[in-house]
Write an enzyme that holds these catalytic residues in place. Structure first.
Site, short mmCIF file in Angstrom:
data_model
loop_
_atom_site.label_atom_id
_atom_site.label_comp_id
_atom_site.label_asym_id
_atom_site.label_seq_id
_atom_site.Cartn_x
_atom_site.Cartn_y
_atom_site.Cartn_z
N HIS A 351 0.84 -1.04 0.06
CA HIS A 351 0.19 0.04 0.08
C HIS A 351 0.79 1.36 -0.10
O HIS A 351 0.28 2.29 0.08
CB HIS A 351 -0.98 0.04 1.26
CG HIS A 351 -1.96 -1.01 1.18
ND1 HIS A 351 -3.29 -0.89 0.65
CD2 HIS A 351 -1.89 -2.16 1.69
CE1 HIS A 351 -3.71 -1.82 0.72
NE2 HIS A 351 -3.20 -2.90 1.70
N LYS A 530 -8.98 13.47 4.51
CA LYS A 530 -7.83 12.40 4.41
C LYS A 530 -7.02 12.53 5.76
O LYS A 530 -6.96 13.64 5.95
CB LYS A 530 -7.20 12.29 3.10
CG LYS A 530 -6.73 13.57 2.60
CD LYS A 530 -5.76 13.64 1.45
CE LYS A 530 -6.91 13.67 0.22
NZ LYS A 530 -6.89 12.69 -0.44
N ARG A 531 -5.98 11.51 5.90
CA ARG A 531 -5.09 11.65 6.76
C ARG A 531 -4.23 12.82 6.45
O ARG A 531 -4.02 13.25 5.33
CB ARG A 531 -4.14 10.57 7.01
CG ARG A 531 -4.99 9.41 7.91
CD ARG A 531 -5.38 9.90 9.07
NE ARG A 531 -4.34 9.84 10.26
CZ ARG A 531 -3.79 9.04 10.96
NH1 ARG A 531 -4.88 7.90 11.34
NH2 ARG A 531 -2.80 8.99 11.71
N LYS A 536 0.26 14.51 1.02
CA LYS A 536 -1.03 14.76 0.53
C LYS A 536 -1.27 16.12 0.12
O LYS A 536 -2.38 16.67 -0.28
CB LYS A 536 -1.86 14.43 1.46
CG LYS A 536 -2.06 12.65 1.79
CD LYS A 536 -2.85 12.07 2.68
CE LYS A 536 -2.89 10.55 2.92
NZ LYS A 536 -3.49 9.80 1.95
N THR A 638 -8.88 6.09 -2.17
CA THR A 638 -9.95 5.62 -2.15
C THR A 638 -11.25 6.58 -1.99
O THR A 638 -12.19 6.62 -2.52
CB THR A 638 -10.25 4.50 -1.25
OG1 THR A 638 -9.94 4.69 0.11
CG2 THR A 638 -9.35 3.01 -1.81
N LYS A 642 -14.98 7.69 -3.84
CA LYS A 642 -16.07 7.88 -3.36
C LYS A 642 -16.75 9.40 -3.79
O LYS A 642 -17.69 9.49 -4.16
CB LYS A 642 -16.01 8.26 -1.65
CG LYS A 642 -15.40 6.75 -1.08
CD LYS A 642 -15.22 6.96 0.24
CE LYS A 642 -14.40 5.33 0.60
NZ LYS A 642 -13.47 5.62 1.79
#
Ligand code: 26Q
Length: 793
Positions: A351, A530-531, A536, A638, A642
C-alpha cells in the site's frame, strides 16, 4: 433471506427492548432503542450467516483469509439496514413510538479500528466479498480503543482516547470456546534436528465474531477479531497474601496487547508492542485456519487448494514464518513441503512505496520476541539468496534488520499494488530487482469502494435519481451507471443538481449546529478529507486559500465564485509538521471567516474528528474533490473514488488511482494539474527547486510573506516560520514547484462552476464513469487472479 414485515420487525424490537435490554418502552432511551433495533436487525442476518457457513462446508469451497491490522468499519446498523432493505420499514416502526431513526443511528459509535485508507479498504472488501458470495473471513484485532478522537484547542489537535467498547457492542458474538495460545520469547532447543521452542510468555487469543452481510442479505461472512486474555487469570497466592495489584499483573500485561490501535499511518515505529500485536493477529488466525482445515481434510498438502491468505500490507507478514512453524513444529511436516505449501497460500498487497513506511524490525528485537521465527526467517532468506543469486541488499535480513516487505514478497504467490500507476512504480523502483528475481509475481488490483455504503446509504437523494433513471440493480452492478449518459437531459441534470443541493443544505445545517459557522449552499463546496500528511499536500491547499483570500480583499467587487473550503482529517500524534498544518488551517479559518470584506465569497471550515460517519455526510455534499498529492506518492487513494460516485469533480495530480479515474470519466471532465511522477523525480535532482519556483511566483512569495509576518497568528508572529522555511529550503513534496499550476487549475474550476450547464454535464460524466471503482470489481479481480477462487451458488 425471508422478507420481514413491519409488524414482525416491531415485535422483534419490542421483544429485545424488554427481554434483552430490560427496559419498558415508555422509559427507554435512544440508546436502549438502538440496542433493541440492532439486536432485531442482527437476528435477521444470522440465518443467512449460518446458511453461508453451511454452504461453504457442504460445497468444500476455498476460503479466503483476509489478515489486516485495521478494519475501519464505521457504523454497522445503518449499513445492515440498507443491505437488508429495512431502512424505510424500521423508520416507520420507530416513528410509531415517537423515535427518530436518525437519532438511533447517530447513537452508534463508529467502529474505528483503523487509521485511514488501508483499514477502510479492508472494510469495503468484506462488504464486497459478502455481496459476491465469496467465502472469506476478515481477521483483525479487537482493539479496546480505536483511533483517537480529535479535538481542537486554540486550533491545535488534541487527542483523546476513543472508547467504542465502553458500551456493549450488539453486533459481536463472543466465542469463549475459540481460544488459542500465542507464545512469545523464551529459547529454542534442537533435539535430533528438530526445533523445540520454549516460550517464556504467552497470551490467549479469544475470538469475537461480527457477521458482515452483503447486498440484499443473501450471504454473510465473518469478521473475526481477537482479544488478548491472560493464560493464567491471576495469582491467587499473591492475592491471598494481600498484594492485590501484583496478583492482577498477568491480566494487565496480556490485555495491553489488544488495548490500542497504533495511530501512525505511515511511519514505521519500531515498538515491541506493535511487533507483538502483529504476531498475535497472525498466529491466532493461522491456528484457527489450520484447525478449521483439519476438521474438514486430513492432508495438509491440500491447503493451497482450500485456503488463500491475503496479507494487508506487511503488518501480518509474520504469516510466512508462522505458517511454516506451525506446519513443521506442530504438525510434523518436512521443511521443504511446509515452505512450498506456505508459498502457495500466501499473497501480499503493498500500500505504499514511501521508504519511511516500509516495515523493518531489528534482528535483536525479532530474535528476542520470536526466537523461533528468527531462525525460520534466516532459513527462508538463505534459500531465497541461493535460488535467486540476488545481491546482498535484496536479502530479507540486511544490516541487522528484518525487511518485512522483502519477507512478504519472497513468501507470496502473488504480490499486488493498488492502482495501475502504483503497480508500475513497484515494478520500476522499490521492487524492481525482486520482480526480476521472481518474474510475474507482481500484479495490479486497482482499489474500489463499496457503492452500498458510499452511494446508496450515504446519498439516498442521488441514489433515487439514479434508480428513477436506469432502474434498480446498479447497487451490485455499478458498471451500469454508464447507462446514465444515454438519459442525459436537462431534467436529469436538474434532478442531480437538486440532490446535491439538498445534501449541501443538510451539511450546512450540521456545520451551523456543530461549529456555529454559516455556510451558503450556493457556494462551491471544495473538500479535502484524508489523513494529514506532507505528501498529500494539505499545505498547498491552505496556501491557495490564503492567496484567494488576499485576492478577494484586493478586489472585492470582482465576479468571485463563492467557495467553502472544507478540511478534515487527523495527524499522527507524533507528526509535528502535520500538526502545524492543522493549526494553520484553523488559524486561517479564524481570520477568513471573521473578515467582513470577504463575506460569503470564502469560508473555511475544519470540523474536528473526521471519521467514516463524517465522510458519509460530507462526501455527498462536495462539489470539488481535492486529490493533490505529489505524483508517485499516493498508492491509490479511495476517497477520490467516493467523491466521483457522488458527483463531485476532481482537481488532482496524475497520482494513484486519479489516473484511472480521469480515464474513466474523460480527461475533459477532470481538473488535472502538476508534474508527473517522472517529472517529480527530475525536479528532485534540481538543486534549489523550491527557491527557483518561489522566485517565479509572485503569488506564492506574497503568501509566504504573509505567513512569515504572522498575519494568521498575530499573537505569535513566528508561529509558522518553520513551515515557511520548510517551503523555501526543504520542500520534499514539491509544494512550491506545483503551486502555480494548482492556482491555474483552481481558476479553471471557478470558470466551470460559474457555467452551470457545463458543470452539470461534467458531473454526469463523472457519476456515469465511476462504475469501475466499485470494490465488487476489485474483489472479482482478486478472486480470479490472486485467490483463484469461485463464488458459491
Ligand atoms: C506501520 C508500522 C507501525 C505502526 C503503524 C504502521 C502503519 C499503519 C497503517 C503503516 C501504514 C498504515 C496505513 C497505510 C495506508 O492507509 N495506506 C493507504 O492505503 C490505501 C488503500 O490501498 C491507499 O488508497 C492509499 O493511497 C494508501 O496511502
Amino acid at each position: 433471506m425471508t422478507p420481514i414485515g413491519a409488524d414482525d420487525l416491531e415485535a422483534a424490537i419490542l421483544r429485545h427492548l424488554v427481554y434483552t435490554i430490560g427496559k419498558d418502552k415508555d422509559h427507554a432511551s435512544t440508546h436502549d432503542w438502538r440496542m433493541a433495533a440492532s439486536y432485531a436487525v442482527r437476528d435477521a442476518v444470522v440465518d443467512s450467516w449460518f446458511a453461508a457457513t453451511r454452504q461453504t462446508y457442504e460445497q468444500k469451497g476455498k476460503r479466503v483469509y483476509y489478515l489486516s491490522m485495521e478494519f475501519l468499519m464505521g457504523r454497522l446498523l445503518d449499513d445492515a439496514l440498507v443491505n437488508l432493505g429495512l431502512h424505510d420499514k424500521i423508520k416507520d416502526v420507530l416513528a410509531r413510538h415517537g423515535i427518530a431513526l436518525d437519532d438511533v443511528i447517530g447513537d452508534e459509535p463508529d467502529a474505528a479500528l483503523g487509521n485511514g485508507g488501508l483499514g477502510r479498504l479492508a472494510a469495503c472488501f468484506l462488504d464486497s466479498m459478502a455481496t459476491l458470495r465469496c467465502p472469506g473471513m476478515g481477521y483483525g484485532i479487537r482493539y479496546e480503543h480505536g483511533l483517537f478522537r480529535q479535538r481542537f484547542e486554540g486550533g491545535r489537535q488534541v487527542e483523546t482516547p476513543e472508547d467504542w467498547l465502553t458500551q456493549p457492542h450488539p453486533w459481536e458474538f463472543e466465542r469463549p470456546e475459540a481460544n488459542y495460545t500465542v507464545p512469545f520469547k523464551g529459547w529454542v532447543e534442537t533435539v535430533d534436528g528438530r526445533a523445540i521452542w520454549h516460550p517464556s510468555e504467552s497470551v490467549l487469543a479469544r475470538a469475537y465474531d461480527t457477521p458482515v452481510v452483503g447486498w440484499q442479505g443473501t450471504w454473510a461472512n465473518t469478521l473475526r477479531l481477537w482479544a488478548a486474555h491472560p493464560t493464567e487469570l491471576f495469582d491467587l497466592e499473591r492475592f491471598n497474601a494481600g498484594d492485590h495489584t501484583a496478583a492482577a499483573a498477568p491480566e494487565a500485561l496480556a490485555r495491553t496487547l489488544s488495548r490500542v490501535l497504533y495511530p501512525e499511518d505511515t511511519t514505521d515505529s519500531g515498538k515491541e508492542l506493535r511487533l507483538k500485536q502483529e504476531f498475535f493477529l497472525t498466529s491466532a488466525t493461522l491456528q484457527d485456519m489450520l484447525r478449521r482445515f483439519l476438521s474438514e481434510y486430513d492432508d495438509l498438502a491440500l491447503l493451497p487448494e482450500k485456503v488463500a491468505i491475503q496479507m494487508n500490507d506487511t503488518h501480518p507478514a509474520l504469516a510466512g514464518p508462522e505458517l511454516i512453524r506451525l506446519l513443521v513444529d506442530e504438525h510434523g511436516l518436512d521443511w521443504s513441503d511446509a515452505r512450498k505449501i506456505a508459498g502457495q497460500c500466501l499473497n501480499y498487497t503493498n500500500h505504499t512505496l514511501l521508504p519511511e513506511a516500509l516495515e523493518r524490525w531489528s534482528t535483536w528485537l525479532m530474535g528476542r520476541v520470536l526466537p523461533r521465527h528468527m531462525q525460520i526467517i534466516e532459513r527462508i532468506d538463505a534459500e531465497h539468496v541461493a535460488a535467486t543469486k540476488c545481491p546482498e541488499h535484496l536479502r530479507i535480513v540486511w544490516h541487522d534488520q528484518v525487511h518485512m516487505g522483502t519477507l512478504a514478497f519472497v513468501m507470496a504467490r502473488h504480490v499486488n499494488g493498488v492502482s495501475a500507476l502504483h503497480t508500475d512504480l513497484m515494478k520500476d523502483t522499490v521492487f524492481a530487482e525482486l520482480n526480476a528475481a521472481y518474474p510475474g509475481r507482481i500484479l495490479n488490483q486497482t482499489n474500489g469502494v463499496t457503492p452500498r455504503r458510499w452511494l446508496r446509504l450515504s446519498n439516498p437523494g442521488l441514489s433515487a435519481v439514479i434508480t428513477d433513471t436506469i432502474e434498480a440493480g446498479w447497487e451490485n452492478d455499478l458498471g451500469r451507471l454508464s447507462e446514465l449518459v444515454r438519459h442525459e437531459s436537462d431534467a436529469l441534470h436538474a434532478a442531480i443538481r437538486a440532490a446535491k443541493r439538498a445534501n449541501k443544505e443538510a451539511f450546512a445545517a450540521w456545520v451551523q449546529a456543530e461549529m456555529g459557522v454559516t455556510l451558503n449552499p450556493d457556494a462551491m463546496f471544495d473538500v479535502q478529507v484524508k489523513r494529514i500528511h506532507e505528501y498529500k499536500r494539505q499545505l498547498m491547499n491552505v496556501l491557495e486559500t490564503i492567496a484567494r483570500w488576499a485576492a478577494i480583499r484586493r478586489d472585492p467587487g470582482a465576479d468571485w465564485v463563492p467557495r467553502v473550503k472544507v478540511f478534515g482529517g487527523k495527524a499522527a500524534p507524533g507528526y509535528a509538521t502535520a500538526k502545524q498544518v492543522i493549526r494553520l488551517v484553523n488559524d486561517v479559518a479564524r481570520v477568513v471567516n471573521a473578515d467582513p470584506v470577504v463575506g460569503d465569497r470564502l469560508k473555511v471550515v475544519y470540523p474536528p474528528n473526521y471519521n467514516v460517519s463524517m465522510a458519509q455526510r460530507l462526501i455527498p455534499a462536495a462539489d470539488l474533490s481535492e486529490q493533490i498529492s505529489t505524483a508517485g506518492k499516493e498508492a491509490s487513494g479511495t476517497g477520490n473514488m467516493k467523491f466521483t460516485m457522488n458527483g463531485a469533480l476532481t482537481i488532482g495530480t496524475l497520482d494513484g488511482a486519479n489516473v484511472e479515474i480521469r480515464e474513466h470519466v474523460g480527461a475533459e471532465n477532470f481538473f488535472l494539474f502538476g508534474m508527473t511522477a517522472e517529472e517529480v523525480q527530475a525536479c528532485y535532482r534540481k538543486p534549489d527547486h523550491a527557491r527557483a519556483a518561489i522566485l517565479q511566483s509572485q503569488v506564492l512569495q506574497d503568501v509566504l510573506q504573509m505567513l512569515a509576518e504572522g498575519r494568521f497568528s498575530p499573537e505569535e508572529p513566528t508561529r509558522y516560520h518553520g513551515l515557511v522555511d520548510m517551503t523555501w529550503n526543504h520542500d520534499s513534496f514539491l509544494v512550491a514547484s506545483d503551486f502555480d499550476a494548482y492556482m491555474a487549475a483552481q481558476a479553471e474550476v471557478d470558470a466551470a462552476y460559474a457555467d452551470t450547464a457545463r458543470w452539470d454535464a461534467m458531473v454526469l460524466q463523472n457519476i456515469a464513469g465511476s462504475g469501475y471503482f466499485s470494490s465488487d470489481r476489485t474483489i472479482r479481480g482478486y478472486m480470479d487472479e490472486v485467490w483463484h477462487t469461485k463464488a458459491l451458488g
